[in-house]
Scaffold this active site. Structure first.
Site, PDB file in Angstrom:
ATOM      1  N   ASP A 262       0.868  -1.266   0.002  1.00  0.00           N
ATOM      2  CA  ASP A 262       0.001  -0.006  -0.188  1.00  0.00           C
ATOM      3  C   ASP A 262       0.824   1.343  -0.131  1.00  0.00           C
ATOM      4  O   ASP A 262       1.364   1.667   0.918  1.00  0.00           O
ATOM      5  CB  ASP A 262      -0.873  -0.058   1.149  1.00  0.00           C
ATOM      6  CG  ASP A 262      -1.992   1.200   1.306  1.00  0.00           C
ATOM      7  OD1 ASP A 262      -1.926   2.020   0.549  1.00  0.00           O
ATOM      8  OD2 ASP A 262      -2.988   0.893   2.022  1.00  0.00           O
ATOM      9  N   HIS A 352     -12.403  -2.727   7.606  1.00  0.00           N
ATOM     10  CA  HIS A 352     -12.393  -1.281   7.322  1.00  0.00           C
ATOM     11  C   HIS A 352     -13.377  -0.930   6.553  1.00  0.00           C
ATOM     12  O   HIS A 352     -13.901  -1.776   5.766  1.00  0.00           O
ATOM     13  CB  HIS A 352     -10.798  -0.995   6.952  1.00  0.00           C
ATOM     14  CG  HIS A 352     -10.506  -1.600   5.583  1.00  0.00           C
ATOM     15  ND1 HIS A 352     -10.963  -1.405   4.397  1.00  0.00           N
ATOM     16  CD2 HIS A 352      -9.335  -2.612   5.509  1.00  0.00           C
ATOM     17  CE1 HIS A 352     -10.233  -2.209   3.588  1.00  0.00           C
ATOM     18  NE2 HIS A 352      -9.351  -2.991   4.231  1.00  0.00           N
ATOM     19  N   GLU A 386     -11.237   0.259  -2.060  1.00  0.00           N
ATOM     20  CA  GLU A 386     -10.208  -0.593  -1.615  1.00  0.00           C
ATOM     21  C   GLU A 386     -10.623  -1.731  -0.703  1.00  0.00           C
ATOM     22  O   GLU A 386     -10.349  -1.861   0.493  1.00  0.00           O
ATOM     23  CB  GLU A 386      -8.976   0.141  -0.859  1.00  0.00           C
ATOM     24  CG  GLU A 386      -9.559   1.175   0.180  1.00  0.00           C
ATOM     25  CD  GLU A 386      -8.509   1.942   0.892  1.00  0.00           C
ATOM     26  OE1 GLU A 386      -7.543   1.080   1.324  1.00  0.00           O
ATOM     27  OE2 GLU A 386      -8.549   3.030   0.934  1.00  0.00           O
TER      28      GLU A 386
END
Ligand SMILES: [Mn+2]
Length: 440
Positions: A262, A352, A386
């Protein structure tokens, strides 16, 4: 007056228009970031404040922008460091007020040392003061001192502003929709970062340490003119891929590992933010491929849900749905889908959100909800997409899936009829990823 910084003057004019609408005018005053000591007399690499830079394009520390909106008209004022040949021999070029005024399209520029003397006059008799409140303690003290100074002059007939407004609210709304110049810079940032990911895929190999791959990313960022990383690069192999903000980057990689990277550069003040996951040895194992294909399917479905008029939250719902369904199919959580979504059982492996605003800051300015409603997407908004899965070894996790972590992240700009993927050059399908691995 026509120059490259007219775009910044245009943004200042837009803020002034908002100030008139909000309070009938006033003074806006925005400082750039202070320099920060790293140790002894070494400083951290300097990074301007994003709000200040948005309004000015001015790169030096010790600078303040002041915008006056009153009955007599508007004034764009810059405070900055003076020319100083001795300091410039040691620390490099500084514009100085005279050159800065012309180049950055201001009406006036003054030495920063004059700020405390001139600020009370600029503030007096304005209906409102627009400034960041609570961002820097030193700045808050300076504003308080200025207001007290103006109040102290009450008997001379001047009046202090009735209203103190945190200017960040208005600037956040402006920054949320990128203009043509911003989109061009973000396109370039996305392009450079895509090429850095390609380089990482080409070069990484079993036996290397994660930091060697981090060096490949940095090489490509700097080689192509990016000034910095937009955030510390995450180079997470094997079980480290399941640590969401892993930063040690010091594990030795082995055959059979997945590597989750990332990483994104900052190019002329604008961030990119890409995640790719690939097999260190160049070939996905069966279970790795199954998890990867699931995350990819979720990511593609999310990209489809990003379009003008959709709610920001829509693609997050899509990610949850596709990932939960896939986790049921893999036997990692219990079905049926509605029960899994209701209970949130998928959060054990997907904890997330599916993305965030992107711009000058990697988690960029802008609300996600206004008056209880998810923000509606408009052309010019830029966000990340993402989804990921992180299957830590432990109870209820079959060995074949243990320690597999996969995230796939693109940066997309909302357009009039869909999206522009700013990071499309970084390979994503299993075939493209495998083809990109190990060929450098
Ligand atoms: Mn991100």
């Amino acid at each position: 007056m026509k120059n490259a910084h007219q775009v910044h003057r245009g943004r200042r004019d837009a803020l002034i228009a908002q100030m008139r609408r909000h309070s009938g005018g006033g003074l806006a005053i925005v400082p750039t970031s202070p320099e920060v000591a790293r140790n002894r007399d070494s400083l951290y690499p300097y990074r301007h404040d994003s709000y200040f830079y948005y309004l000015t394009g001015f790169p030096e520390p010790e600078a303040v922008v002041a915008l006056v909106a009153d009955g007599d008209g508007d004034r764009h004022v810059l405070f900055c460091r003076e020319k100083d040949v001795d300091r410039e021999i040691w620390d490099g070029f500084r514009y100085g007020p005279d050159a800065a005024k012309e180049i950055f399209a201001f009406d006036e520029a003054h030495p920063i040392a004059e700020l405390d003397r001139l600020l009370p006059d600029l503030t007096a008799d304005r209906p409102a003061l627009f400034t960041p409140v609570g961002m820097h303690a030193d700045w808050d003290r300076r504003i308080a001192a200025t207001l007290n100074e103006v109040r102290g002059r009450a008997r001379t007939g001047v009046v202090a502003p009735d209203e103190i407004v945190d200017v960040r609210g208005t600037l956040d709304r402006m920054r949320l929709v990128k203009d043509v110049q911003e989109l061009a810079l973000m396109r370039r940032a996305g392009e450079i970062s895509s090429q850095a990911h390609l380089r990482a895929m080409a070069r990484a190999r079993p036996g290397w340490h994660e930091y060697e791959v981090e060096a490949e990313l940095a090489h490509e960022f700097l080689r192509q003119g990016a000034q910095a990383v937009a955030y510390p690069s995450i180079v997470a192999s094997g079980p480290n891929a399941c640590v969401l903000h892993y930063r040690d980057n010091d594990r030795r990689m082995a055959d059979g590992d997945l590597l989750l990277i990332d990483a994104g550069c900052e190019y002329r003040g604008y961030a990119s933010d890409i995640t790719r996951t690939f097999p260190v040895s160049g070939k996905f194992s069966g279970p790795q491929k199954a998890v990867y294909e699931l995350v990819l399917a979720a990511q593609l479905a999310c990209l489809d849900a990003v379009r003008p008029g959709a709610s920001f939250h829509d693609y997050h719902k899509v990610a949850e749905r596709v990932l939960a369904l896939g986790l049921i199919d893999l036997g990692l959580i219990a079905g049926p889908l509605d029960a899994a979504l209701e209970s949130g059982s998928y959060r054990k492996f997907y904890m997330h959100r599916a993305g965030h605003w992107l711009g000058m800051d990697v988690h960029d300015a802008g609300n996600y909800q206004e008056k209880g409603e998810s923000v509606k997407l408009e052309p010019g908004m830029v966000l990340t997409v993402e989804p990921g899965l992180y299957i830590r070894s432990g109870e209820g996790v079959p060995d074949e899936f243990a320690d597999i972590g996969v995230r796939i992240e693109d940066d997309v700009a909302v357009t009039a009829d869909g999206i522009e993927n700013l990071t499309a050059r970084a390979p994503k399908t299993v075939a493209d990823v495998e083809a990109a691995c190990g060929n450098g």
